[in-house]
Scaffold this motif. Structure first.
Motif, mmCIF file in Angstrom:
data_model
loop_
_atom_site.group_PDB
_atom_site.id
_atom_site.type_symbol
_atom_site.label_atom_id
_atom_site.label_comp_id
_atom_site.label_asym_id
_atom_site.label_seq_id
_atom_site.Cartn_x
_atom_site.Cartn_y
_atom_site.Cartn_z
ATOM 1 N N ARG A 90 24.624 44.129 30.227
ATOM 2 C CA ARG A 90 25.736 43.959 29.281
ATOM 3 C C ARG A 90 26.527 42.668 29.505
ATOM 4 N N HIS A 91 25.994 41.715 30.160
ATOM 5 C CA HIS A 91 26.666 40.437 30.401
ATOM 6 C C HIS A 91 27.952 40.603 31.218
ATOM 7 N N SER A 92 27.976 41.595 32.078
ATOM 8 C CA SER A 92 29.167 41.845 32.902
ATOM 9 C C SER A 92 29.434 40.685 33.846
ATOM 10 N N LEU A 93 28.382 40.199 34.497
ATOM 11 C CA LEU A 93 28.555 39.083 35.420
ATOM 12 C C LEU A 93 29.057 37.852 34.685
ATOM 13 N N ASP A 94 28.542 37.635 33.479
ATOM 14 C CA ASP A 94 28.992 36.486 32.689
ATOM 15 C C ASP A 94 30.504 36.556 32.471
ATOM 16 N N ARG A 95 30.992 37.756 32.181
ATOM 17 C CA ARG A 95 32.427 37.922 31.952
ATOM 18 C C ARG A 95 33.218 37.730 33.241
ATOM 19 N N ILE A 96 32.704 38.295 34.323
ATOM 20 C CA ILE A 96 33.401 38.194 35.616
ATOM 21 C C ILE A 96 33.487 36.729 36.059
ATOM 22 N N LEU A 97 32.460 35.954 35.758
ATOM 23 C CA LEU A 97 32.479 34.538 36.153
ATOM 24 C C LEU A 97 33.618 33.763 35.487
ATOM 25 N N PHE A 98 34.115 34.271 34.368
ATOM 26 C CA PHE A 98 35.242 33.600 33.712
ATOM 27 C C PHE A 98 36.523 33.669 34.562
ATOM 28 N N LEU A 99 36.537 34.502 35.595
ATOM 29 C CA LEU A 99 37.686 34.538 36.506
ATOM 30 C C LEU A 99 37.840 33.211 37.255
ATOM 31 N N ILE A 100 36.726 32.543 37.493
ATOM 32 C CA ILE A 100 36.768 31.298 38.276
ATOM 33 C C ILE A 100 37.667 30.253 37.607
ATOM 34 N N PRO A 101 37.423 29.872 36.352
ATOM 35 C CA PRO A 101 38.321 28.864 35.763
ATOM 36 C C PRO A 101 39.746 29.381 35.538
ATOM 37 N N ILE A 102 39.895 30.683 35.279
ATOM 38 C CA ILE A 102 41.246 31.228 35.072
ATOM 39 C C ILE A 102 42.055 31.093 36.360
ATOM 40 N N ILE A 103 41.479 31.540 37.454
ATOM 41 C CA ILE A 103 42.192 31.486 38.739
ATOM 42 C C ILE A 103 42.377 30.034 39.186
ATOM 43 N N ILE A 162 43.444 33.250 27.960
ATOM 44 C CA ILE A 162 43.341 33.493 26.509
ATOM 45 C C ILE A 162 42.106 32.809 25.947
ATOM 46 N N ALA A 163 41.855 31.581 26.378
ATOM 47 C CA ALA A 163 40.655 30.861 25.918
ATOM 48 C C ALA A 163 39.392 31.605 26.347
ATOM 49 N N ALA A 164 39.377 32.090 27.586
ATOM 50 C CA ALA A 164 38.213 32.833 28.065
ATOM 51 C C ALA A 164 38.019 34.106 27.242
ATOM 52 N N PHE A 165 39.110 34.793 26.938
ATOM 53 C CA PHE A 165 39.015 36.008 26.131
ATOM 54 C C PHE A 165 38.448 35.692 24.743
ATOM 55 N N LEU A 166 38.940 34.610 24.152
ATOM 56 C CA LEU A 166 38.445 34.223 22.824
ATOM 57 C C LEU A 166 36.973 33.831 22.862
ATOM 58 N N GLY A 206 42.656 38.019 35.977
ATOM 59 C CA GLY A 206 42.947 36.580 36.052
ATOM 60 C C GLY A 206 44.426 36.288 35.918
ATOM 61 N N ILE A 207 45.079 36.900 34.934
ATOM 62 C CA ILE A 207 46.516 36.660 34.744
ATOM 63 C C ILE A 207 47.315 37.240 35.914
ATOM 64 N N SER A 208 46.910 38.395 36.420
ATOM 65 C CA SER A 208 47.600 38.978 37.577
ATOM 66 C C SER A 208 47.530 38.051 38.783
ATOM 67 N N THR A 209 46.373 37.453 38.975
ATOM 68 C CA THR A 209 46.222 36.501 40.084
ATOM 69 C C THR A 209 47.107 35.282 39.863
ATOM 70 N N CYS A 210 47.157 34.799 38.636
ATOM 71 C CA CYS A 210 48.018 33.645 38.326
ATOM 72 C C CYS A 210 49.495 33.992 38.540
ATOM 73 N N VAL A 211 49.896 35.199 38.170
ATOM 74 C CA VAL A 211 51.286 35.643 38.401
ATOM 75 C C VAL A 211 51.566 35.693 39.894
ATOM 76 N N TRP A 212 50.599 36.162 40.670
ATOM 77 C CA TRP A 212 50.767 36.207 42.124
ATOM 78 C C TRP A 212 50.932 34.798 42.698
ATOM 79 N N PHE A 213 50.090 33.863 42.215
ATOM 80 C CA PHE A 213 50.239 32.471 42.653
ATOM 81 C C PHE A 213 51.630 31.948 42.299
#
Length: 184
Positions: free
Chosen positions: A45-58, A74-78, A105-112
């Protein structure tokens, strides 16, 4: 925006997003003999593909703080949205995975951001403490000078008073001696 455009980290984020987009839609690009990264790990189901989007977000959240991290999420979600809605065999699960990636991703950014603000507040408090320390040092020096001047003043007064008493005593002794020499 000029500040971002001149920063190589910004372009690294753009490059990551483009590469991940290509991986996420690799079979749609019409490249022969290509498979999605998730399929290499037995995921369908392309799960790994989606998880990899955490890299640029973080990465964006860490390097450019919260607003850029949220914009990247937001860009990754779109980017993930068309595949989740149009091509996924289980669209609800794909949407939940996409929302999960954005949330993490956003939670990690809020933590940063929290860490940076705490660090900035600590640095500001240390600067304030240093200013207070300098002011205290200044006031202590002023009090010490005032005490020293008061000691000098008291010393002069005591010295002057003692000298006056000694002079008066000397005059009295002189008068007494003169009075005794007359009697003899």
């Amino acid at each position: 925006m000029k500040r971002l455009a001149g920063n190589p980290r910004f372009w690294a984020i753009i490059a990551m997003m483009l590469a991940l987009s290509a991986l996420h839609y690799i079979e749609w690009l019409g490249l022969a003999d290509t498979t999605a990264p998730s399929l290499h790990f037995g995921l369908t189901r392309h799960s790994l593909d989606r998880i990899l989007f955490l890299i640029p977000i973080i990465y964006a959240g860490y390097n450019f703080r919260l607003r850029t991290g949220i914009a990247t999420a937001i860009a990754a979600f779109l980017i993930m949205l068309p595949r989740a809605v149009l091509a996924s065999p289980v669209p609800l699960d794909a949407m939940l995975e996409s929302v999960g990636v954005v949330f993490v991703g956003i939670s990690t950014c809020v933590w940063f951001e929290f860490r940076w603000r705490t660090k900035e507040q600590k640095e500001e408090s240390l600067r304030d403490l240093e200013n207070v320390r300098e002011n205290l040092r200044y006031y202590i020096e002023g009090v010490t000078r005032a005490q020293e001047e008061e000691r000098k003043r008291i010393s002069r007064e005591l010295h002057d008073e003692t000298v006056q008493q000694l002079v008066a005593l000397s005059h009295q002794l002189e008068e007494y001696r003169e009075g005794n020499t007359r009697l003899s």
